[in-house]
Motif scaffolding. Structure first.
Motif, short mmCIF file in Angstrom:
data_model
loop_
_atom_site.label_atom_id
_atom_site.label_comp_id
_atom_site.label_asym_id
_atom_site.label_seq_id
_atom_site.Cartn_x
_atom_site.Cartn_y
_atom_site.Cartn_z
N LEU A 1 38.16 -31.88 55.01
CA LEU A 1 38.91 -32.84 54.68
C LEU A 1 38.87 -33.24 53.20
O LEU A 1 37.42 -33.17 52.80
CB LEU A 1 38.58 -33.98 55.74
N GLU A 2 39.83 -33.64 52.48
CA GLU A 2 39.52 -34.13 51.18
C GLU A 2 40.52 -35.36 50.84
O GLU A 2 41.61 -35.61 51.66
CB GLU A 2 40.05 -33.00 50.27
N LEU A 3 40.15 -36.09 49.93
CA LEU A 3 40.41 -37.38 49.65
C LEU A 3 40.48 -37.67 48.31
O LEU A 3 39.17 -37.77 47.65
CB LEU A 3 40.12 -38.56 50.48
N GLU A 4 41.42 -38.12 47.42
CA GLU A 4 41.33 -38.51 46.19
C GLU A 4 41.75 -39.98 46.04
O GLU A 4 42.71 -40.24 46.48
CB GLU A 4 41.92 -37.82 45.18
N LEU A 5 40.95 -40.86 45.38
CA LEU A 5 41.14 -42.29 45.26
C LEU A 5 41.10 -42.70 43.92
O LEU A 5 40.13 -41.99 43.25
CB LEU A 5 40.37 -42.92 45.93
N PRO A 6 42.16 -43.63 43.44
CA PRO A 6 42.11 -44.05 42.05
C PRO A 6 40.78 -45.10 41.97
O PRO A 6 40.41 -45.71 42.97
CB PRO A 6 43.29 -44.84 41.75
N LEU A 7 40.26 -45.19 40.97
CA LEU A 7 39.22 -46.17 40.64
C LEU A 7 40.07 -47.58 40.42
O LEU A 7 41.32 -47.64 40.30
CB LEU A 7 38.21 -45.98 39.52
N SER A 8 39.30 -48.59 40.44
CA SER A 8 39.72 -49.91 40.31
C SER A 8 40.67 -50.22 39.04
O SER A 8 40.24 -49.48 37.95
CB SER A 8 38.77 -51.07 40.42
N ALA A 9 41.91 -50.76 39.44
CA ALA A 9 42.75 -51.10 38.50
C ALA A 9 42.11 -51.91 37.22
O ALA A 9 42.61 -52.19 36.18
CB ALA A 9 44.07 -51.76 38.93
N SER A 10 40.93 -52.93 37.63
CA SER A 10 40.42 -53.61 36.57
C SER A 10 39.64 -52.91 35.48
O SER A 10 39.23 -53.37 34.63
CB SER A 10 39.51 -54.70 37.13
N GLY A 11 39.35 -51.70 36.02
CA GLY A 11 38.38 -50.72 34.69
C GLY A 11 39.50 -49.59 34.36
O GLY A 11 40.29 -49.54 34.51
N PRO A 12 38.69 -48.84 33.56
CA PRO A 12 39.50 -47.80 33.11
C PRO A 12 40.07 -47.00 34.24
O PRO A 12 39.81 -46.95 35.51
CB PRO A 12 38.30 -46.94 32.18
N SER A 13 41.20 -45.99 33.64
CA SER A 13 41.88 -45.27 34.69
C SER A 13 40.78 -44.16 35.15
O SER A 13 39.85 -43.93 34.43
CB SER A 13 42.85 -44.68 34.31
N GLY A 14 41.10 -43.42 36.18
CA GLY A 14 40.23 -42.59 36.63
C GLY A 14 40.47 -42.30 38.12
O GLY A 14 40.94 -43.22 38.82
N SER A 15 39.58 -41.43 38.64
CA SER A 15 39.73 -41.12 40.00
C SER A 15 38.41 -40.68 40.73
O SER A 15 37.31 -40.17 39.86
CB SER A 15 40.82 -40.12 40.42
N LEU A 16 38.30 -40.56 42.16
CA LEU A 16 37.16 -40.16 42.68
C LEU A 16 37.70 -39.17 43.62
O LEU A 16 38.52 -39.65 44.73
CB LEU A 16 36.38 -41.18 43.54
N TRP A 17 37.31 -38.03 43.98
CA TRP A 17 37.55 -36.83 44.71
C TRP A 17 36.46 -36.79 45.74
O TRP A 17 35.29 -36.49 45.25
CB TRP A 17 37.99 -35.64 44.29
N VAL A 18 36.59 -36.83 47.06
CA VAL A 18 35.61 -36.46 47.94
C VAL A 18 36.03 -35.53 49.05
O VAL A 18 37.07 -35.85 49.58
CB VAL A 18 35.07 -38.08 48.50
N ALA A 19 35.29 -34.69 49.38
CA ALA A 19 35.42 -33.84 50.65
C ALA A 19 34.36 -33.98 51.65
O ALA A 19 33.14 -33.98 51.11
CB ALA A 19 35.46 -32.27 49.89
N LEU A 20 34.75 -33.63 52.90
CA LEU A 20 33.91 -33.66 54.07
C LEU A 20 34.06 -32.09 54.61
O LEU A 20 35.31 -31.87 54.96
CB LEU A 20 34.32 -34.58 55.03
N GLU A 21 33.02 -31.34 54.74
CA GLU A 21 33.35 -29.82 55.37
C GLU A 21 32.10 -29.76 56.38
O GLU A 21 31.11 -29.92 56.18
CB GLU A 21 33.23 -28.88 54.14
N GLY A 22 32.79 -29.25 57.40
CA GLY A 22 31.81 -28.61 58.49
C GLY A 22 32.33 -28.16 59.94
O GLY A 22 33.57 -27.62 59.63
#
Length: 135
Positions: free
Chosen positions: A67-88
């Protein structure tokens, strides 16, 4: 500084430090996070764990899941993202992530083993009342 740790994982919180008030780590690595980054990681891992729990009864014993998920980081800070994966599989899973905060800020990736992922996720969820609403 409050530190929670176990075999292959670490979570440290120091609300007096700015901008990096959290320290996360795994086997052979550690990184500091801002509050927005820690909250994004917490939300992503919580969502993936819920998705896994919803699907686990549909998996056969020998089946694996990613399972994978990508989230934007807070709008109050610089643009960017966080990608996380759960595998098992039905019982055990590991976590990986890639943080790309954008701009000239540092980026990094990390992972926790099958044995460390569950305890690290539980330690993160133990911060729920201190980090704000999950959603």
């Amino acid at each position: 500084m409050e530190v929670r740790e176990g075999e292959g994982w670490r979570l440290g919180i120091d609300p007096t430090r700015h901008p990096f008030f959290a320290l996360i780590g795994g086997h052979g690595w550690a990184a500091e996070l801002t509050s927005d980054e820690l909250i994004a990681l917490w939300r992503a891992i919580s969502r993936l764990r819920r998705q896994h729990a919803e699907l686990v009864d549909q998996l056969m014993a020998e089946e694996s899941i990613a399972l994978e998920l990508e989230l934007p980081l807070s709008a109050s800070g610089p643009s960017g993202s966080l990608w996380v994966a759960l595998e098992g599989d039905r019982r055990d899973w590991s976590l990986r992530f890639v943080l790309c905060p954008g701009g000239d800020l540092r980026a990094f990736e990390g992972a926790w083993s099958l044995a460390a992922s569950g305890p690290f996720a539980a330690a993160l969820e133990g911060l729920e009342g201190r980090l704000g609403p999950l959603e």
